[in-house]
Design a protein around this motif. Sequence first.
Motif, PDB file in Angstrom:
ATOM      1  N   GLU A 174       0.911  -1.206   0.061  1.00 42.61           N
ATOM      2  CA  GLU A 174      -0.204  -0.109   0.067  1.00 42.61           C
ATOM      3  C   GLU A 174       0.864   1.178   0.094  1.00 42.61           C
ATOM      4  OE1 GLU A 174      -3.920   2.001   2.091  1.00 42.61           O
ATOM      5  OE2 GLU A 174      -3.125   0.082   2.868  1.00 42.61           O
ATOM      6  N   ILE A 175       2.069   1.243   0.729  1.00 47.27           N
ATOM      7  CA  ILE A 175       2.966   2.343   0.670  1.00 47.27           C
ATOM      8  C   ILE A 175       3.347   2.592  -0.786  1.00 47.27           C
ATOM      9  CG2 ILE A 175       5.412   3.113   1.328  1.00 47.27           C
ATOM     10  CD1 ILE A 175       4.726   1.681   4.038  1.00 47.27           C
ATOM     11  N   GLU A 176       3.685   1.571  -1.365  1.00 49.14           N
ATOM     12  CA  GLU A 176       4.177   1.687  -2.699  1.00 49.14           C
ATOM     13  C   GLU A 176       3.183   2.345  -3.598  1.00 49.14           C
ATOM     14  OE1 GLU A 176       5.668  -1.466  -5.938  1.00 49.14           O
ATOM     15  OE2 GLU A 176       6.907  -1.388  -4.289  1.00 49.14           O
ATOM     16  N   ARG A 177       1.976   1.733  -3.513  1.00 49.56           N
ATOM     17  CA  ARG A 177       0.937   2.302  -4.299  1.00 49.56           C
ATOM     18  C   ARG A 177       0.566   3.907  -3.992  1.00 49.56           C
ATOM     19  NH1 ARG A 177      -4.156   2.315  -3.320  1.00 49.56           N
ATOM     20  NH2 ARG A 177      -3.957   0.722  -1.581  1.00 49.56           N
ATOM     21  N   LEU A 178       0.543   4.223  -2.915  1.00 44.53           N
ATOM     22  CA  LEU A 178       0.089   5.457  -2.589  1.00 44.53           C
ATOM     23  C   LEU A 178       1.093   6.417  -2.860  1.00 44.53           C
ATOM     24  CD1 LEU A 178      -1.720   4.801   0.950  1.00 44.53           C
ATOM     25  CD2 LEU A 178      -2.951   5.611  -1.262  1.00 44.53           C
ATOM     26  N   GLU A 179       2.491   6.301  -2.609  1.00 50.08           N
ATOM     27  CA  GLU A 179       3.622   6.909  -2.893  1.00 50.08           C
ATOM     28  C   GLU A 179       3.652   7.198  -4.399  1.00 50.08           C
ATOM     29  OE1 GLU A 179       6.832   5.447  -0.964  1.00 50.08           O
ATOM     30  OE2 GLU A 179       6.524   6.865   0.622  1.00 50.08           O
ATOM     31  N   ALA A 180       3.101   6.239  -5.178  1.00 48.19           N
ATOM     32  CA  ALA A 180       3.412   6.372  -6.522  1.00 48.19           C
ATOM     33  C   ALA A 180       2.042   7.213  -7.263  1.00 48.19           C
ATOM     34  CB  ALA A 180       3.045   5.058  -7.290  1.00 48.19           C
ATOM     35  N   ASP A 181       0.972   7.185  -6.451  1.00 51.14           N
ATOM     36  CA  ASP A 181      -0.120   7.926  -6.770  1.00 51.14           C
ATOM     37  C   ASP A 181      -0.046   9.705  -6.250  1.00 51.14           C
ATOM     38  OD1 ASP A 181      -1.157   5.814  -8.158  1.00 51.14           O
ATOM     39  OD2 ASP A 181      -2.827   5.335  -6.673  1.00 51.14           O
ATOM     40  N   LEU A 182       0.626   9.476  -5.064  1.00 50.05           N
ATOM     41  CA  LEU A 182       0.324  10.933  -4.388  1.00 50.05           C
ATOM     42  C   LEU A 182       0.892  12.366  -5.485  1.00 50.05           C
ATOM     43  CD1 LEU A 182      -0.446  11.974  -1.893  1.00 50.05           C
ATOM     44  CD2 LEU A 182       1.921  11.671  -1.059  1.00 50.05           C
ATOM     45  N   PRO A 183       1.996  11.890  -6.267  1.00 46.62           N
ATOM     46  CA  PRO A 183       2.232  13.363  -7.044  1.00 46.62           C
ATOM     47  C   PRO A 183       1.045  13.592  -7.718  1.00 46.62           C
ATOM     48  CG  PRO A 183       4.101  11.839  -6.887  1.00 46.62           C
ATOM     49  CD  PRO A 183       3.030  11.176  -6.272  1.00 46.62           C
ATOM     50  N   ALA A 184       0.428  12.714  -8.573  1.00 45.79           N
ATOM     51  CA  ALA A 184      -0.686  12.901  -9.417  1.00 45.79           C
ATOM     52  C   ALA A 184      -1.840  13.568  -8.785  1.00 45.79           C
ATOM     53  CB  ALA A 184      -1.092  11.835 -10.235  1.00 45.79           C
ATOM     54  N   VAL A 185      -2.054  13.092  -7.316  1.00 51.58           N
ATOM     55  CA  VAL A 185      -3.168  13.538  -6.564  1.00 51.58           C
ATOM     56  C   VAL A 185      -2.869  15.001  -6.392  1.00 51.58           C
ATOM     57  CG1 VAL A 185      -4.593  13.114  -4.448  1.00 51.58           C
ATOM     58  CG2 VAL A 185      -3.858  11.173  -6.026  1.00 51.58           C
ATOM     59  N   ALA A 186      -1.926  15.142  -5.795  1.00 47.38           N
ATOM     60  CA  ALA A 186      -1.420  16.548  -5.477  1.00 47.38           C
ATOM     61  C   ALA A 186      -1.567  17.609  -6.454  1.00 47.38           C
ATOM     62  CB  ALA A 186       0.080  16.585  -4.611  1.00 47.38           C
ATOM     63  N   ALA A 187      -1.278  17.202  -7.627  1.00 44.22           N
ATOM     64  CA  ALA A 187      -1.307  17.965  -8.778  1.00 44.22           C
ATOM     65  C   ALA A 187      -2.766  18.151  -9.045  1.00 44.22           C
ATOM     66  CB  ALA A 187      -0.626  17.450  -9.876  1.00 44.22           C
ATOM     67  N   ALA A 188      -3.735  17.186  -9.018  1.00 41.58           N
ATOM     68  CA  ALA A 188      -5.210  17.469  -9.268  1.00 41.58           C
ATOM     69  C   ALA A 188      -5.728  18.339  -8.369  1.00 41.58           C
ATOM     70  CB  ALA A 188      -5.667  15.928  -9.287  1.00 41.58           C
ATOM     71  N   ASP A 189      -5.027  18.090  -6.954  1.00 43.55           N
ATOM     72  CA  ASP A 189      -5.559  19.033  -5.720  1.00 43.55           C
ATOM     73  C   ASP A 189      -5.512  20.362  -6.368  1.00 43.55           C
ATOM     74  OD1 ASP A 189      -6.408  16.967  -4.255  1.00 43.55           O
ATOM     75  OD2 ASP A 189      -4.880  17.129  -2.986  1.00 43.55           O
ATOM     76  N   GLU A 190      -4.400  20.736  -6.963  1.00 38.43           N
ATOM     77  CA  GLU A 190      -4.148  22.275  -7.086  1.00 38.43           C
ATOM     78  C   GLU A 190      -5.000  22.809  -8.325  1.00 38.43           C
ATOM     79  OE1 GLU A 190       0.072  22.748  -7.906  1.00 38.43           O
ATOM     80  OE2 GLU A 190       0.595  22.067  -5.957  1.00 38.43           O
ATOM     81  N   ASP A 191      -5.475  21.808  -9.329  1.00 38.04           N
ATOM     82  CA  ASP A 191      -6.090  22.085 -10.344  1.00 38.04           C
ATOM     83  C   ASP A 191      -7.630  22.163 -10.065  1.00 38.04           C
ATOM     84  OD1 ASP A 191      -3.748  22.330 -11.605  1.00 38.04           O
ATOM     85  OD2 ASP A 191      -3.943  20.444 -12.479  1.00 38.04           O
ATOM     86  N   THR A 192      -8.127  21.745  -8.914  1.00 34.68           N
ATOM     87  CA  THR A 192      -9.678  21.698  -8.803  1.00 34.68           C
ATOM     88  C   THR A 192     -10.182  22.477  -7.552  1.00 34.68           C
ATOM     89  OG1 THR A 192      -9.588  19.815  -7.427  1.00 34.68           O
ATOM     90  CG2 THR A 192      -9.765  19.417  -9.698  1.00 34.68           C
ATOM     91  N   ASN A 193     -11.240  22.786  -7.486  1.00 36.08           N
ATOM     92  CA  ASN A 193     -11.880  23.325  -6.305  1.00 36.08           C
ATOM     93  C   ASN A 193     -12.170  22.647  -5.260  1.00 36.08           C
ATOM     94  OD1 ASN A 193     -11.236  25.985  -7.147  1.00 36.08           O
ATOM     95  ND2 ASN A 193     -13.215  26.233  -8.352  1.00 36.08           N
ATOM     96  N   GLU A 194     -12.064  21.381  -5.494  1.00 39.05           N
ATOM     97  CA  GLU A 194     -12.567  20.107  -4.486  1.00 39.05           C
ATOM     98  C   GLU A 194     -11.740  20.105  -3.560  1.00 39.05           C
ATOM     99  OE1 GLU A 194     -13.137  16.695  -6.612  1.00 39.05           O
ATOM    100  OE2 GLU A 194     -14.176  17.378  -8.360  1.00 39.05           O
ATOM    101  N   ALA A 195     -12.319  19.312  -2.420  1.00 45.03           N
ATOM    102  CA  ALA A 195     -11.405  19.180  -1.265  1.00 45.03           C
ATOM    103  C   ALA A 195     -10.109  18.454  -1.500  1.00 45.03           C
ATOM    104  CB  ALA A 195     -12.189  18.403  -0.083  1.00 45.03           C
ATOM    105  N   ASN A 196      -8.996  18.903  -1.035  1.00 46.09           N
ATOM    106  CA  ASN A 196      -7.746  18.415  -1.350  1.00 46.09           C
ATOM    107  C   ASN A 196      -7.595  17.008  -0.630  1.00 46.09           C
ATOM    108  OD1 ASN A 196      -6.734  20.542  -2.506  1.00 46.09           O
ATOM    109  ND2 ASN A 196      -5.652  21.328  -0.499  1.00 46.09           N
ATOM    110  N   ARG A 197      -7.122  15.842  -1.559  1.00 44.56           N
ATOM    111  CA  ARG A 197      -7.250  14.480  -1.010  1.00 44.56           C
ATOM    112  C   ARG A 197      -5.358  14.017  -0.786  1.00 44.56           C
ATOM    113  NH1 ARG A 197      -9.471  11.541  -5.909  1.00 44.56           N
ATOM    114  NH2 ARG A 197      -7.149  11.578  -6.561  1.00 44.56           N
ATOM    115  N   ALA A 198      -4.491  14.890  -1.265  1.00 42.98           N
ATOM    116  CA  ALA A 198      -3.256  14.413  -0.844  1.00 42.98           C
ATOM    117  C   ALA A 198      -3.017  14.449   0.358  1.00 42.98           C
ATOM    118  CB  ALA A 198      -2.439  15.614  -1.747  1.00 42.98           C
ATOM    119  N   PRO A 199      -3.281  15.614   1.315  1.00 37.59           N
ATOM    120  CA  PRO A 199      -2.726  15.529   2.651  1.00 37.59           C
ATOM    121  C   PRO A 199      -3.528  14.246   3.513  1.00 37.59           C
ATOM    122  CG  PRO A 199      -3.689  17.588   2.172  1.00 37.59           C
ATOM    123  CD  PRO A 199      -3.897  16.846   0.927  1.00 37.59           C
TER     124      PRO A 199
END
Length: 191
Positions: free
Chosen positions: A33-58
């Motif tokens: 799960e660590i490996e999967r989440l760490e791989a996905d985290l940069p894309a989720v953080a970038a998406a958080d910056e581009d949307t007005n939705e609640a941030n998921r990266a934190p």
Amino acid sequence: MTDEVLTVEEIRQRYTRPRKTVSVYLDGSALDEIERLEADLPAVAAADEDTNEANRAPEMARRVEELYERSAASKATFTFEGLAGTAWSDLIRQHPPSEDQRKAGLDHNVDTFPQAAIAASAVAPTLTGDDVDWLWSTLTEGQRSLLWVACHKVNRGLSGPKAQPSRTVSLLASGPRSTTQPPEESPTAPS
């Protein structure tokens, strides 16, 4: 540097058998799960910056931190010590290779010797043959290999340290190298 010639008594006083410590992480699902989440985290953080939705990266980052703690809590450490005298060669004789293994150039039975050597060489925790059989039937090939390589290394593969420490070790051991004074001590620091 010249080599110091030691007396036999000095050798006896200084000698300790080689040791090697390795760690096996028992919680495989946390590592996955660590490996999967760490791989996905940069894309989720970038998406958080581009949307007005609640941030998921934190929240994902907090989950990764929890998983690292869970993984660390599942760490099992094994220490192996080289066998004294002829114990290693005696153990090899007790586990002769099969005919096919002998033809392949092996001096021991690869199906029985590693487990016996691990049980004989483990000092922390001490392991019985039954303990090692359980580990062998439970751990993955990679985890078993960590144990076997450490055991083999202390019995057949350790030599002395390199002639000199690495440059990094030498630099760090010599302390700070900066000649710049901190701002509060600088003669031109504003008052």
